[in-house]
Design a protein around this motif. Structure first.
Motif, PDB file in Angstrom:
ATOM      1  N   PHE A  69       0.806  -1.217   0.000  1.00 34.27           N
ATOM      2  CA  PHE A  69       0.000   0.000   0.000  1.00 34.27           C
ATOM      3  C   PHE A  69       0.840   1.268   0.000  1.00 34.27           C
ATOM      4  N   GLU A 149      -1.786   7.973   3.372  1.00 32.46           N
ATOM      5  CA  GLU A 149      -1.979   7.386   2.041  1.00 32.46           C
ATOM      6  C   GLU A 149      -2.049   5.861   2.126  1.00 32.46           C
ATOM      7  N   GLU A 150      -1.104   5.273   2.865  1.00 32.40           N
ATOM      8  CA  GLU A 150      -1.102   3.830   3.056  1.00 32.40           C
ATOM      9  C   GLU A 150      -2.368   3.377   3.769  1.00 32.40           C
ATOM     10  N   ARG A 153      -5.284   3.280   1.289  1.00 36.26           N
ATOM     11  CA  ARG A 153      -5.149   2.114   0.406  1.00 36.26           C
ATOM     12  C   ARG A 153      -5.469   0.824   1.156  1.00 36.26           C
ATOM     13  N   HIS A 157      -8.661  -1.437   0.196  1.00 36.12           N
ATOM     14  CA  HIS A 157      -8.362  -2.809  -0.240  1.00 36.12           C
ATOM     15  C   HIS A 157      -9.116  -3.817   0.624  1.00 36.12           C
ATOM     16  N   TYR A 188      -5.493  11.921  -1.991  1.00 31.69           N
ATOM     17  CA  TYR A 188      -6.548  11.018  -1.529  1.00 31.69           C
ATOM     18  C   TYR A 188      -7.539  10.713  -2.658  1.00 31.69           C
ATOM     19  N   ILE A 191      -6.151   8.060  -4.775  1.00 29.61           N
ATOM     20  CA  ILE A 191      -6.232   6.742  -4.120  1.00 29.61           C
ATOM     21  C   ILE A 191      -7.634   6.164  -4.273  1.00 29.61           C
ATOM     22  N   GLU A 194      -7.927   4.845  -7.745  1.00 25.20           N
ATOM     23  CA  GLU A 194      -7.216   3.574  -7.870  1.00 25.20           C
ATOM     24  C   GLU A 194      -8.117   2.419  -7.420  1.00 25.20           C
ATOM     25  N   SER A 195      -8.824   2.637  -6.307  1.00 23.25           N
ATOM     26  CA  SER A 195      -9.623   1.555  -5.716  1.00 23.25           C
ATOM     27  C   SER A 195     -10.852   1.215  -6.558  1.00 23.25           C
TER      28      SER A 195
END
Length: 197
Positions: A69, A149-150, A153, A157, A188, A191, A194-195
């Protein structure tokens, strides 16, 4: 004072950590356990003199569970050099000072007993963090930008969008009026995109 500090490390701190399965490299004590890499670093201050040695105790965890992540790929350096969780001991052991100080007036026995007690409490706290989720929760509870950020993610996830949304609202309430917030908000948003891919 330098000799007293060396003796403290050799005769007290090193055996303490060795008793808990930690290895030593200079003033860095580390142990891998499961997916976590725990480390403690005694960091001497630059302004030390012949008559006074001051040092911090940094408490760190690198979690393999957070590697997927990260925005940037993991470096090839040992995990202890790029921790996900990093605090000074006073942040997790309220009785500990921000920094320790050895002078000619220091009662060495009392100092050693207190330092070892603080290290024991820090070690116990650190080992309650047995996976990535505990680290994520620690920073979310503090509404910290560090590891945010991690964290997003990781949560997305895991399918925990509700917690991610709540965390974003808390971050916006705390940092939204700062000029740098627009930078974080763009990160953000990326992110979230991305998801959804």
């Amino acid at each position: 004072m330098q000799q007293l500090f060396k003796e403290l490390i050799k005769n007290e701190v090193k055996p303490f950590f060795a008793g808990h399965g930690y290895s030593k490299k200079n003033l860095f004590f580390y142990k891998a356990e499961g997916t976590q890499f725990y480390s403690f670093q005694l960091q001497k201050l630059a302004g030390n003199t012949r008559n006074q040695i001051m040092f911090y105790v940094n408490c760190c965890i690198y979690s393999i569970g957070l590697e997927p992540f990260q925005a940037r790929p993991t470096k090839t350096a040992p995990p202890g050099e790029n921790p996900h969780f990093t605090v000074r001991i006073a942040e997790i052991v309220p009785a500990a000072p921000d920094r320790y100080s050895l002078t000619s007036d220091t009662d060495a026995d009392k100092f050693t007993a207190e330092l070892l007690q603080h290290l024991e409490e820090a070690l116990m706290f650190m080992h309650t963090m047995t996976g990535a989720r505990e680290i994520v929760d620690y920073y979310m509870d503090r509404t910290a930008l560090h590891l945010s950020e991690e964290t997003f993610r990781f949560l997305l996830h895991a399918g925990d969008r509700e917690t991610a949304d709540q965390y974003l609202l808390k971050l916006r309430a705390k940092y939204g009026s700062e000029p740098r917030w627009t930078i974080w908000e763009k990160k953000y948003a990326a992110i979230w995109s991305e998801s959804e891919e």
